[in-house]
Design a protein around this motif. Sequence first.
Motif, PDB file in Angstrom:
ATOM      1  N   VAL A  37      87.342 -14.409  53.511  1.00 54.88           N
ATOM      2  CA  VAL A  37      87.051 -13.786  54.807  1.00 54.88           C
ATOM      3  C   VAL A  37      87.861 -14.438  55.914  1.00 54.88           C
ATOM      4  O   VAL A  37      88.454 -13.761  56.752  1.00 54.88           O
ATOM      5  CB  VAL A  37      85.542 -13.846  55.112  1.00 54.88           C
ATOM      6  N   ARG A  38      87.912 -15.761  55.928  1.00 56.68           N
ATOM      7  CA  ARG A  38      88.662 -16.456  56.981  1.00 56.68           C
ATOM      8  C   ARG A  38      90.155 -16.163  56.905  1.00 56.68           C
ATOM      9  O   ARG A  38      90.836 -16.097  57.922  1.00 56.68           O
ATOM     10  CB  ARG A  38      88.395 -17.950  56.929  1.00 56.68           C
ATOM     11  N   SER A  39      90.668 -15.972  55.700  1.00 56.15           N
ATOM     12  CA  SER A  39      92.099 -15.683  55.562  1.00 56.15           C
ATOM     13  C   SER A  39      92.438 -14.270  56.039  1.00 56.15           C
ATOM     14  O   SER A  39      93.588 -13.989  56.353  1.00 56.15           O
ATOM     15  CB  SER A  39      92.549 -15.869  54.113  1.00 56.15           C
ATOM     16  N   LEU A  40      91.440 -13.398  56.110  1.00 54.84           N
ATOM     17  CA  LEU A  40      91.657 -12.015  56.547  1.00 54.84           C
ATOM     18  C   LEU A  40      91.128 -11.751  57.954  1.00 54.84           C
ATOM     19  O   LEU A  40      91.067 -10.611  58.405  1.00 54.84           O
ATOM     20  CB  LEU A  40      90.984 -11.048  55.559  1.00 54.84           C
ATOM     21  N   GLY A  48      83.767  -9.737  58.858  1.00 59.64           N
ATOM     22  CA  GLY A  48      83.534 -10.830  57.923  1.00 59.64           C
ATOM     23  C   GLY A  48      82.166 -11.455  58.030  1.00 59.64           C
ATOM     24  O   GLY A  48      81.646 -11.999  57.059  1.00 59.64           O
ATOM     25  N   GLY A  49      81.537 -11.381  59.195  1.00 53.18           N
ATOM     26  CA  GLY A  49      80.217 -11.960  59.367  1.00 53.18           C
ATOM     27  C   GLY A  49      79.159 -11.311  58.512  1.00 53.18           C
ATOM     28  O   GLY A  49      78.115 -11.888  58.237  1.00 53.18           O
ATOM     29  N   LEU A  94      85.696 -14.860  63.469  1.00 51.25           N
ATOM     30  CA  LEU A  94      84.793 -13.749  63.180  1.00 51.25           C
ATOM     31  C   LEU A  94      84.548 -12.946  64.443  1.00 51.25           C
ATOM     32  O   LEU A  94      84.228 -13.469  65.486  1.00 51.25           O
ATOM     33  CB  LEU A  94      83.447 -14.247  62.634  1.00 51.25           C
ATOM     34  N   ARG A  95      84.709 -11.659  64.336  1.00 52.05           N
ATOM     35  CA  ARG A  95      84.491 -10.762  65.466  1.00 52.05           C
ATOM     36  C   ARG A  95      83.187 -10.021  65.267  1.00 52.05           C
ATOM     37  O   ARG A  95      82.627 -10.023  64.212  1.00 52.05           O
ATOM     38  CB  ARG A  95      85.645  -9.751  65.546  1.00 52.05           C
ATOM     39  N   ARG A  96      82.758  -9.331  66.329  1.00 50.41           N
ATOM     40  CA  ARG A  96      81.567  -8.514  66.142  1.00 50.41           C
ATOM     41  C   ARG A  96      81.925  -7.232  65.456  1.00 50.41           C
ATOM     42  O   ARG A  96      82.961  -6.784  65.365  1.00 50.41           O
ATOM     43  CB  ARG A  96      80.817  -8.113  67.368  1.00 50.41           C
TER      44      ARG A  96
END
Length: 96
Positions: A37-40, A48-49, A94-96
């Motif tokens: 998730v962090r890599s994308l 990703g959250g 991480l975005r909303r």
Amino acid sequence: MSEVRRVASGSSVRYVAHLPFTASDMSSALIFTRTLVRSLAFLDELDGGEATVSAYVDERGDQQRVFCDLLLDNGRRCERRPGHEGSCQPRGGLRR
């Protein structure tokens, strides 16, 4: 492989991609998923959250959350592990 086409934000529909992988145990699976998730995180389309992990593709009812994901005042989401001690903090993208 065809090129990726962006969809106008007004016509976007939410989907879930199920991506099976192997790991030695749930802890390793959670680490793998956090890393993925962090890599994308640069992809605006990715939420990703909301990432979860289950033991097998057919056991989606027994999913474990990967991130705390609490919405913070600045519009970001907490990227710490679920049930973490201390205050929530955005530690990446991480975005909303």
